[in-house]
Design an enzyme around this catalytic site. Structure first.
Site, PDB file in Angstrom:
ATOM      1  N   ARG A  31      -8.325 -41.469 -11.063  1.00 27.91           N
ATOM      2  CA  ARG A  31      -9.653 -41.740 -10.515  1.00 27.91           C
ATOM      3  C   ARG A  31     -10.004 -43.221 -10.652  1.00 27.91           C
ATOM      4  O   ARG A  31      -9.731 -43.831 -11.692  1.00 27.91           O
ATOM      5  CB  ARG A  31     -10.708 -40.876 -11.215  1.00 27.91           C
ATOM      6  CG  ARG A  31     -10.566 -39.416 -10.852  1.00 27.91           C
ATOM      7  CD  ARG A  31     -11.861 -38.622 -11.070  1.00 27.91           C
ATOM      8  NE  ARG A  31     -11.859 -37.454 -10.187  1.00 27.91           N
ATOM      9  CZ  ARG A  31     -11.180 -36.336 -10.448  1.00 27.91           C
ATOM     10  NH1 ARG A  31     -10.504 -36.230 -11.570  1.00 27.91           N
ATOM     11  NH2 ARG A  31     -11.192 -35.335  -9.584  1.00 27.91           N
ATOM     12  N   ASN A  90      -5.863 -52.029   0.588  1.00 27.72           N
ATOM     13  CA  ASN A  90      -6.106 -53.459   0.767  1.00 27.72           C
ATOM     14  C   ASN A  90      -4.839 -54.211   0.397  1.00 27.72           C
ATOM     15  O   ASN A  90      -4.248 -53.966  -0.653  1.00 27.72           O
ATOM     16  CB  ASN A  90      -7.262 -53.907  -0.132  1.00 27.72           C
ATOM     17  CG  ASN A  90      -8.590 -53.311   0.302  1.00 27.72           C
ATOM     18  OD1 ASN A  90      -8.891 -53.277   1.490  1.00 27.72           O
ATOM     19  ND2 ASN A  90      -9.369 -52.824  -0.646  1.00 27.72           N
ATOM     20  N   GLU A  98      -7.914 -56.606  -5.084  1.00 27.02           N
ATOM     21  CA  GLU A  98      -8.351 -57.078  -6.395  1.00 27.02           C
ATOM     22  C   GLU A  98      -7.236 -56.948  -7.434  1.00 27.02           C
ATOM     23  O   GLU A  98      -7.029 -57.849  -8.246  1.00 27.02           O
ATOM     24  CB  GLU A  98      -9.567 -56.233  -6.802  1.00 27.02           C
ATOM     25  CG  GLU A  98     -10.193 -56.538  -8.119  1.00 27.02           C
ATOM     26  CD  GLU A  98     -11.252 -55.482  -8.487  1.00 27.02           C
ATOM     27  OE1 GLU A  98     -11.267 -55.069  -9.655  1.00 27.02           O
ATOM     28  OE2 GLU A  98     -12.012 -55.078  -7.594  1.00 27.02           O
ATOM     29  N   HIS A 103      -1.873 -50.138  -4.229  1.00 31.05           N
ATOM     30  CA  HIS A 103      -2.596 -48.886  -4.474  1.00 31.05           C
ATOM     31  C   HIS A 103      -3.187 -48.393  -3.171  1.00 31.05           C
ATOM     32  O   HIS A 103      -3.665 -49.180  -2.353  1.00 31.05           O
ATOM     33  CB  HIS A 103      -3.689 -49.055  -5.534  1.00 31.05           C
ATOM     34  CG  HIS A 103      -4.522 -50.279  -5.381  1.00 31.05           C
ATOM     35  ND1 HIS A 103      -4.064 -51.532  -5.712  1.00 31.05           N
ATOM     36  CD2 HIS A 103      -5.789 -50.457  -4.932  1.00 31.05           C
ATOM     37  CE1 HIS A 103      -5.008 -52.427  -5.479  1.00 31.05           C
ATOM     38  NE2 HIS A 103      -6.068 -51.793  -4.983  1.00 31.05           N
TER      39      HIS A 103
HETATM   40  P1  DGP Z   1      -8.809 -53.185  -4.428  1.00 30.17           P
HETATM   41  O1  DGP Z   1     -10.053 -53.973  -4.122  1.00 30.17           O
HETATM   42  O2  DGP Z   1      -8.297 -52.445  -3.214  1.00 30.17           O
HETATM   43  O3  DGP Z   1      -7.740 -54.018  -5.117  1.00 30.17           O
HETATM   44  O4  DGP Z   1      -9.269 -52.038  -5.436  1.00 30.17           O
HETATM   45  C1  DGP Z   1      -9.087 -52.088  -6.807  1.00 30.17           C
HETATM   46  C2  DGP Z   1      -9.780 -50.871  -7.391  1.00 30.17           C
HETATM   47  O5  DGP Z   1      -9.308 -50.698  -8.708  1.00 30.17           O
HETATM   48  C3  DGP Z   1     -11.302 -50.965  -7.486  1.00 30.17           C
HETATM   49  O6  DGP Z   1     -11.873 -49.953  -6.652  1.00 30.17           O
HETATM   50  C4  DGP Z   1     -11.624 -50.684  -8.951  1.00 30.17           C
HETATM   51  C5  DGP Z   1     -10.327 -50.144  -9.497  1.00 30.17           C
HETATM   52  N1  DGP Z   1     -10.057 -50.501 -10.875  1.00 30.17           N
HETATM   53  C6  DGP Z   1     -10.049 -51.751 -11.403  1.00 30.17           C
HETATM   54  N2  DGP Z   1      -9.748 -51.701 -12.704  1.00 30.17           N
HETATM   55  C7  DGP Z   1      -9.554 -50.386 -13.008  1.00 30.17           C
HETATM   56  C8  DGP Z   1      -9.208 -49.707 -14.208  1.00 30.17           C
HETATM   57  O7  DGP Z   1      -9.031 -50.284 -15.270  1.00 30.17           O
HETATM   58  N3  DGP Z   1      -9.089 -48.349 -14.134  1.00 30.17           N
HETATM   59  C9  DGP Z   1      -9.297 -47.663 -12.952  1.00 30.17           C
HETATM   60  N4  DGP Z   1      -9.149 -46.344 -12.993  1.00 30.17           N
HETATM   61  N5  DGP Z   1      -9.616 -48.281 -11.806  1.00 30.17           N
HETATM   62  C10 DGP Z   1      -9.743 -49.635 -11.838  1.00 30.17           C
END
Ligand code: DGP
Length: 120
Positions: A31, A90, A98, A103
């Site tokens: 999640r 992305n 990010e 992913h």
């Molecule tokens: P993007 O912008 O497509 O690179 O999305 C990165 C996503 O990763 C963002 O929706 C938040 C998620 N995310 C960042 N750090 C963590 C983490 O430590 N754990 C989880 N489960 N999600 C994370």
């Protein structure tokens, strides 16, 4: 170059906890920590790939098949197929990626609106 200390690499190594929803030989689903929909899952390959460009250039056919099967399997197991869902990846700067480990987002649980905001 792939950053082995990115947060998803650390989740894969078990150094950082995650709310896992599916795992197999090639992929892990968990999640999103900042959900944008009632269901917001991230599906990642277990291999060290920065983005879609890196993955589709270097991953084996089995890894590529495995990642996409894991997306479908995750959606089925969470019961998302009835109402439907959206996937999004992305890749690179313009897409605002990010975390530098490929992913695929799965969004579900409410009407998701238009695919992309139109430029004014
Ligand atoms: P993007 O912008 O497509 O690179 O999305 C990165 C996503 O990763 C963002 O929706 C938040 C998620 N995310 C960042 N750090 C963590 C983490 O430590 N754990 C989880 N489960 N999600 C994370």
């Amino acid at each position: 170059m792939y950053d082995a200390n990115n947060i998803f690499a650390r989740i894969l190594r078990g150094e950082v906890p995650a709310d896992k929803t599916y795992e197999d030989e090639h992929a892990l689903a968990f999640r999103d920590i900042r959900p944008l929909a009632p269901e917001h899952i991230l599906v990642i390959p277990k291999g060290a790939y920065i983005d879609m460009e890196d993955f589709t250039a270097r991953a084996s056919d089995a890894e590529i098949t495995g990642l996409f099967r894991a997306v479908g399997e995750t959606a089925r197991r969470l019961g998302l197929t009835k109402g439907g869902y959206r996937i999004l990846a992305n890749s690179g700067a313009d897409a605002h990626q990010e975390v530098p480990h490929l992913h695929i987002h799965i969004f579900a649980g409410r009407p998701l609106g238009p695919m992309l905001k139109r430029e004014a």
